[in-house]
Scaffold this motif. Structure first.
Motif, short mmCIF file in Angstrom:
data_model
loop_
_atom_site.label_atom_id
_atom_site.label_comp_id
_atom_site.label_asym_id
_atom_site.label_seq_id
_atom_site.Cartn_x
_atom_site.Cartn_y
_atom_site.Cartn_z
N PRO A 17 0.84 -1.20 0.00
CA PRO A 17 0.00 0.00 0.00
C PRO A 17 0.87 1.24 0.00
O PRO A 17 2.10 1.16 0.09
CB PRO A 17 -0.78 -0.14 1.32
N SER A 18 0.25 2.40 -0.08
CA SER A 18 0.99 3.64 0.12
C SER A 18 1.40 3.72 1.59
O SER A 18 0.83 3.05 2.45
CB SER A 18 0.12 4.84 -0.25
N GLN A 19 2.38 4.55 1.88
CA GLN A 19 2.79 4.76 3.27
C GLN A 19 1.60 5.24 4.11
O GLN A 19 1.39 4.80 5.25
CB GLN A 19 3.93 5.77 3.35
N GLU A 20 0.82 6.13 3.54
CA GLU A 20 -0.34 6.67 4.25
C GLU A 20 -1.36 5.58 4.56
O GLU A 20 -1.91 5.53 5.66
CB GLU A 20 -0.98 7.77 3.40
N MET A 21 -1.59 4.69 3.60
CA MET A 21 -2.55 3.62 3.83
C MET A 21 -2.03 2.63 4.86
O MET A 21 -2.79 2.11 5.69
CB MET A 21 -2.86 2.89 2.51
N PHE A 22 -0.73 2.36 4.82
CA PHE A 22 -0.12 1.49 5.84
C PHE A 22 -0.35 2.07 7.23
O PHE A 22 -0.71 1.35 8.18
CB PHE A 22 1.38 1.33 5.56
N GLU A 23 -0.15 3.36 7.38
CA GLU A 23 -0.38 4.00 8.67
C GLU A 23 -1.85 3.91 9.08
O GLU A 23 -2.16 3.68 10.26
CB GLU A 23 0.06 5.47 8.60
N ASN A 24 -2.76 4.07 8.13
CA ASN A 24 -4.18 3.94 8.43
C ASN A 24 -4.51 2.54 8.92
O ASN A 24 -5.28 2.36 9.88
CB ASN A 24 -5.02 4.26 7.20
N LEU A 25 -3.95 1.54 8.26
CA LEU A 25 -4.20 0.15 8.66
C LEU A 25 -3.64 -0.15 10.04
O LEU A 25 -4.29 -0.84 10.85
CB LEU A 25 -3.59 -0.80 7.62
N LEU A 26 -2.45 0.37 10.32
CA LEU A 26 -1.85 0.16 11.63
C LEU A 26 -2.65 0.88 12.71
O LEU A 26 -2.91 0.32 13.79
CB LEU A 26 -0.40 0.65 11.63
N ALA A 27 -3.06 2.12 12.44
CA ALA A 27 -3.87 2.86 13.41
C ALA A 27 -5.18 2.14 13.68
O ALA A 27 -5.63 2.04 14.83
CB ALA A 27 -4.15 4.27 12.88
N ASP A 28 -5.80 1.60 12.63
CA ASP A 28 -7.05 0.86 12.79
C ASP A 28 -6.85 -0.40 13.63
O ASP A 28 -7.68 -0.73 14.49
CB ASP A 28 -7.61 0.49 11.41
N ALA A 29 -5.73 -1.11 13.40
CA ALA A 29 -5.44 -2.32 14.17
C ALA A 29 -5.24 -1.98 15.65
O ALA A 29 -5.75 -2.68 16.54
CB ALA A 29 -4.21 -3.02 13.61
N LEU A 30 -4.51 -0.91 15.93
CA LEU A 30 -4.28 -0.50 17.31
C LEU A 30 -5.59 -0.06 17.98
O LEU A 30 -5.86 -0.39 19.14
CB LEU A 30 -3.27 0.65 17.36
N TYR A 31 -6.40 0.66 17.23
CA TYR A 31 -7.70 1.11 17.74
C TYR A 31 -8.60 -0.08 18.05
O TYR A 31 -9.28 -0.12 19.08
CB TYR A 31 -8.36 2.01 16.70
#
Length: 359
Positions: free
Chosen positions: A198-212
């Motif tokens: 994914p894009s770096q931004e999408m990777f961060e979104n996925l990680l944030a969602d997993a942590l949430y």
């Protein structure tokens, strides 16, 4: 019905029950989006460009008129598309009367307002996100600054750490699989058999969602298992604040004999295309060294995968040792477990025997 503008926390709580409609352009959505959101673009990429140019070079009113020309012919198809989506998700959202949908655009401006008006007019109960996707990005980045109870699974390359994570999850433990989020296994061979990253931004979104998700399920308490990684996974970078937290967390280090790991790697990667594997070796030529690179490639061309991976594994072991030595953590936080094999079932028992349990 009245359209309700809501803040990000309420928006995400409702998003676990109801469909999220991202009305930005296809290109914006493809670059990065809220995980789980459905793409319902008000404008195509080209239409967005035309409207934006009119807004900047002419006037807001001129841009709105052009936008209405595009929007008018799409109204009925958009309503019908949302109806189909709600019907598909009906069992999950339990929507029968006054179905609920969540709508957002980039800043929570005209695009989301227009689509929200249409769906509200038709009979949907509509919530829009104050601040739009831009607000979501602020929320996502803030997740990396929070404190988590992490247990890091360490071990040399070929220790089966990712498979062990899956087994932990199967046994009811909470995990975050960074390599799955990044679509990459971390080494020069990490892209083999994976989807495009994914894009770096999408990777961060996925990680944030997993942590949430982990925090929403367990609150502030609860251990999360995560694999020891370099900060860079393929072309993805683990956000600095979360990376630093990983580096200062408790580490469970699986110490598995070299030959056992070599067998595991040979079976794991020996099935891939030979040309792709040769390219993977060449990518680390500067660090591996000219002679070792030549020998590794020759072994691959001879279908002698084991001897090729023997060279590579020695390189990765040295690389991992260097990272372990530089780790910013108290040595007392590192728990070493001797394992005779890469067998996942056996190593899960080794972990449980050491009483590594979720708090």
């Amino acid at each position: 019905m009245a359209i309700q503008k809501i803040l990000i926390d309420q928006f995400l709580m409702l998003a676990s029950q109801y469909p999220v409609l991202d009305v930005r352009s296809p290109g914006e959505y493809a670059h990065a989006h809220i995980p789980g959101a459905y793409s319902l673009p008000l404008f195509t990429d080209e239409e967005r460009k035309v409207v934006g140019t009119a807004y900047k070079q002419q006037s807001r009113k001129k841009a709105i008129k052009i936008g209405l020309d595009y929007f008018g012919v799409k109204m009925r198809p958009m309503v019908e598309e949302v109806e189909r989506l709600v019907l598909q998700l009906n069992d999950k959202s339990r929507q029968e009367n006054d179905p609920v949908v969540l709508v957002h655009c980039w800043r929570g401006g005209m695009r989301s307002a227009g689509v929200a008006w249409l769906l509200d007019l038709y009979g949907f109960k509509v919530y829009t996100l104050t601040g739009g996707y831009k607000m979501y990005r602020q929320w996502a980045r803030a997740r990396f600054d929070e404190q988590y109870q992490l247990t890091v699974l360490g071990g040399y390359t070929g220790s089966g750490k990712t498979s062990l994570l899956h087994e932990l999850q199967h046994n009811g433990y909470k995990i975050i699989n960074l390599e799955a989020l990044a679509n990459h296994k971390g080494s020069s061979f990490g892209a083999l058999g994976e989807k495009p990253q994914p894009s770096q931004e999408m990777f961060e979104n996925l990680l944030a969602d997993a942590l949430y998700t982990m925090r929403r399920v367990a609150g502030n308490a609860g251990e999360i298992f995560i694999e020891d990684e370099s900060q860079r996974i393929g072309s993805m970078n683990i956000p600095d604040s979360f990376w630093k937290q990983m580096r200062s967390s408790r580490v469970i280090f699986l110490d598995i004999p070299f030959e056992e790991r070599l067998t595991y790697l040979t079976e794991e990667y020996g099935k891939f295309d030979k040309a792709a594997m040769v390219n993977a070796v060449i990518r680390i030529q500067k660090r591996l060294g000219g002679l070792e690179t030549k020998q590794a490639v020759n072994y691959l061309l001879e279908n002698n995968h084991r001897e090729c991976f023997r060279i590579l594994l020695k390189y990765y072991d040295k690389y991992y040792e260097k990272g372990l030595a530089a780790r910013a953590t108290d040595p007392a936080l590192v728990k070493k477990i001797n394992c005779s094999t890469v067998d996942i079932k056996t190593n899960i028992q080794n972990l449980l025997h050491e009483k590594i349990t979720v708090q």
